[in-house]
Design a protein around this motif. Sequence first.
Motif, short mmCIF file in Angstrom:
data_model
loop_
_atom_site.label_atom_id
_atom_site.label_comp_id
_atom_site.label_asym_id
_atom_site.label_seq_id
_atom_site.Cartn_x
_atom_site.Cartn_y
_atom_site.Cartn_z
N GLU A 82 -7.77 -26.68 -8.69
CA GLU A 82 -8.77 -27.35 -9.39
C GLU A 82 -9.06 -26.70 -10.88
N HIS A 83 -9.38 -25.35 -10.97
CA HIS A 83 -9.60 -24.47 -11.94
C HIS A 83 -8.71 -23.75 -12.54
N ALA A 84 -7.63 -23.40 -12.16
CA ALA A 84 -6.45 -22.68 -12.91
C ALA A 84 -5.71 -23.61 -13.94
N ALA A 85 -5.85 -23.09 -15.06
CA ALA A 85 -5.18 -23.93 -16.01
C ALA A 85 -3.85 -23.02 -16.34
N ALA A 86 -3.72 -21.88 -16.26
CA ALA A 86 -2.73 -20.80 -16.41
C ALA A 86 -3.11 -19.56 -15.69
N VAL A 87 -1.90 -18.70 -15.54
CA VAL A 87 -2.12 -17.25 -15.23
C VAL A 87 -1.41 -16.32 -15.83
N LEU A 88 -1.89 -15.15 -15.85
CA LEU A 88 -1.23 -13.83 -16.36
C LEU A 88 -1.35 -13.02 -15.18
N LEU A 89 -0.01 -12.41 -14.83
CA LEU A 89 -0.05 -11.39 -13.85
C LEU A 89 0.46 -10.21 -14.59
N CYS A 90 -0.41 -9.22 -14.41
CA CYS A 90 -0.09 -8.02 -14.99
C CYS A 90 0.26 -6.80 -14.18
N SER A 91 1.18 -6.22 -14.12
CA SER A 91 1.54 -4.91 -13.26
C SER A 91 1.43 -5.28 -11.81
N THR A 92 1.99 -6.10 -11.36
CA THR A 92 1.74 -6.41 -9.78
C THR A 92 3.04 -6.77 -9.09
N GLY A 93 2.84 -7.03 -7.85
CA GLY A 93 3.99 -7.49 -7.10
C GLY A 93 3.60 -8.17 -5.94
N SER A 94 4.45 -8.64 -4.97
CA SER A 94 4.05 -9.78 -3.97
C SER A 94 4.26 -9.23 -2.40
N SER A 95 5.38 -8.08 -2.69
CA SER A 95 5.87 -7.59 -1.17
C SER A 95 6.50 -6.28 -1.44
N ARG A 96 6.70 -5.63 -0.40
CA ARG A 96 7.52 -4.30 -0.49
C ARG A 96 6.97 -3.26 -1.35
N LEU A 97 5.69 -2.99 -1.66
CA LEU A 97 4.98 -2.16 -2.40
C LEU A 97 5.12 -0.89 -2.25
N VAL A 98 5.04 -0.20 -1.11
CA VAL A 98 5.39 0.94 -0.58
C VAL A 98 6.71 1.48 -0.68
N ALA A 99 7.87 0.50 -0.41
CA ALA A 99 9.05 0.80 -0.39
C ALA A 99 9.90 0.95 -1.81
N GLU A 100 9.03 0.06 -2.71
CA GLU A 100 9.72 -0.05 -4.16
C GLU A 100 8.76 1.38 -5.16
N ALA A 101 7.65 1.64 -4.58
CA ALA A 101 6.93 2.70 -5.33
C ALA A 101 7.70 3.94 -5.79
N ARG A 102 7.39 4.26 -7.06
CA ARG A 102 8.11 5.62 -7.32
C ARG A 102 7.21 6.72 -7.50
N VAL A 103 6.07 6.73 -6.86
CA VAL A 103 5.21 7.85 -7.20
C VAL A 103 5.68 9.25 -6.53
N VAL A 104 6.38 9.01 -5.57
CA VAL A 104 6.96 10.38 -4.96
C VAL A 104 8.51 10.46 -5.40
N PRO A 105 8.82 11.35 -6.06
CA PRO A 105 10.01 11.50 -7.03
C PRO A 105 11.12 11.96 -6.06
N LEU A 106 11.39 11.02 -4.93
CA LEU A 106 12.62 11.17 -4.21
C LEU A 106 13.32 9.82 -4.37
N ARG A 107 14.73 9.92 -4.01
CA ARG A 107 15.51 8.74 -3.94
C ARG A 107 15.03 7.68 -2.87
N ALA A 108 15.23 6.40 -3.08
CA ALA A 108 14.68 5.55 -2.34
C ALA A 108 15.31 5.48 -1.01
N GLY A 109 14.52 5.25 0.04
CA GLY A 109 14.79 5.52 1.49
C GLY A 109 13.53 5.76 2.29
N GLY A 110 13.93 5.72 3.84
CA GLY A 110 12.93 6.01 4.69
C GLY A 110 11.89 7.40 4.16
N VAL A 111 12.27 8.30 3.83
CA VAL A 111 11.62 9.67 3.67
C VAL A 111 10.42 9.40 2.46
#
Length: 320
Positions: free
Chosen positions: A133-162
């Motif tokens: 009812e109230h949303a005319a438009a949306v701006l999404l800044c720096s966000t995601g919808s899933s896999r946040l931990v798996a895709e994060a690069r805070v830990v400087p290692l190659r992607a994977g389980g570790v």
Amino acid sequence: MSRLTHVASGPYAPPAPVRELIVVSADGARLHVEVHGPEDAPPVVLAHGWTCSTAFWAAQIRDLAVDHRVIAYDQRGHGRSPASPACTTHALADDLEAVLGETLAPGERAVIVGHSMGGMTVMAASARPRFREHAAAVLLCSTGSSRLVAEARVVPLRAGGVRTWLTARVLGSRAPLGPVTPVARRILKYATMGAGSAPHMVEACARIVHACPRAVRHAWSEVLAGLDLDHGVRELKVPTAVIAGSADRLTPPVHARALAAALPNCVGSTELPGLGHMTPVEAPELVSTSIRELVTTYATAKSVEPAESAESVKTLKEGA
């Protein structure tokens, strides 16, 4: 509640609101809400991210409140909104609906802006009647919808389980952040901001993040670790623009690209070279300009042109 230790001067000092109110959500949670600018101006609603508060939007509020009615609220447990046992995306959607219902007239439409967890709040609420009812438009800044931990690069290692395991431990830590020291500023800048971020930007973000109680920080980190709002993206049918920093370690550009591809009505996706996760602070003018454009095009225009397709993606070649 958070210990409010915001910067006291400069562009990131929180401006005084025209009025403040408490909005009660569906489960009784009490939300601190601020309204800035003229009451008869086009409305903009701002939803901040994890560990932040209304103070995060200081630059946008100062800019937009000149000729917009800017509504900003503290997510439950953040800023001046008390913590609640309910830490779920369903609760976030309830909260946004409650704020919209209390601050907007029936049928009044606003541009809704979400940063990080605030963007996830928008996705969680996308199919709700009051949101539509109230949303005319949306701006999404720096966000995601899933896999946040798996895709994060805070830990400087190659992607994977570790890396995923270590990232979950780092982001979900119960350790207190303590005072804002030079070391603390360096750590926060590495994790959340681009290398070129000015010291006053880092200081503002550090004060906001360090004010978040560690129990709240931990509780919401668990929600984000298991996040799956891909269905909410498909339900977000209003015109939606996406902004991301190319150097974002928390929600890397892969998330923005996935959003742009999945949104039913994406009207542009912008990657900002060299910027990190805190785009509204790192690129305040650009974010404010993007909000203004959405208001002009979708919230105040008498007629709306057909939305651009998801392929209409632009990449800025200069920084903020």
